[in-house]
Design an enzyme around this catalytic site. Sequence first.
Site, PDB file in Angstrom:
ATOM      1  CE  LYS A  66      17.532  15.969 -59.932  1.00  0.00           C
ATOM      2  NZ  LYS A  66      18.288  15.243 -60.999  1.00  0.00           N
ATOM      3  CG  ASP A  69      25.121  28.420 -56.463  1.00  0.00           C
ATOM      4  OD1 ASP A  69      25.349  29.340 -55.642  1.00  0.00           O
ATOM      5  OD2 ASP A  69      25.994  27.624 -56.864  1.00  0.00           O
TER       6      ASP A  69
END
Length: 233
Positions: A66, A69
């Site tokens: 997942k 960023d």
Amino acid sequence: MSAHRPQPRVYVALDSARPQRVRELLGELDPSLCGIKIGKEAFTALGPSVVEWARERGFPVFLDLKFHDIPNTVRQACRAARDLEVSLVNVHASGGRRMLEAAREAIEPGPEAPGLIAVTVLTSMEDADLAEVGVSGGAAAQVERLAGLVVEAGLDGVVCSAHEAGAMSRRFGAGSLVVTPGVRPAGSARDDQRRVMTPSEALAAGATSLVIGRPITGAQSPGRVLEDIVASL
């Protein structure tokens, strides 16, 4: 939708930090019946070697990290995942348009490319949980909102609750990937999942791949439970 590696109907969630337990489970499961989902616990403890163990035994691998960023960091992480020759990679749709586009740039479509999907709303979250973090309108509305970004960025599909699978299948069209965790065979404990369905219900609703963990990995005979689930589909 984009070309990508074939996907199994069932991914077994293999979240364990113990190498011996991981190897035992890989030995008990049949790679012709399922893929293996490797999440944060196993990957943090064991690193890329756990991907290699699964692939050596012939399992398609869903690398469930997942990514969420800044765009460049996600781009590089997706490239690293692609180089591990996994079959499925995911990111968080809430990372926004530029992050999703960076992920798509890193994993260009092709028959050997992993499928690239985005998490909309975690299946452990209900409307009240979303409201606590400032998301109004409920889970279904948030899934639709984020799915729009995913479509525009050109990803292959989404991770969503089986309750949103039909809407997502229609939204993305033929060939899309609709991956549903929170799937529980009839009679199984819900654990910390909230929005759940049985495997056959989830497929009928529009899911293309099911993620099933503890009902299989916590059983005395994981291989037999997997066989029973696949036979029920």
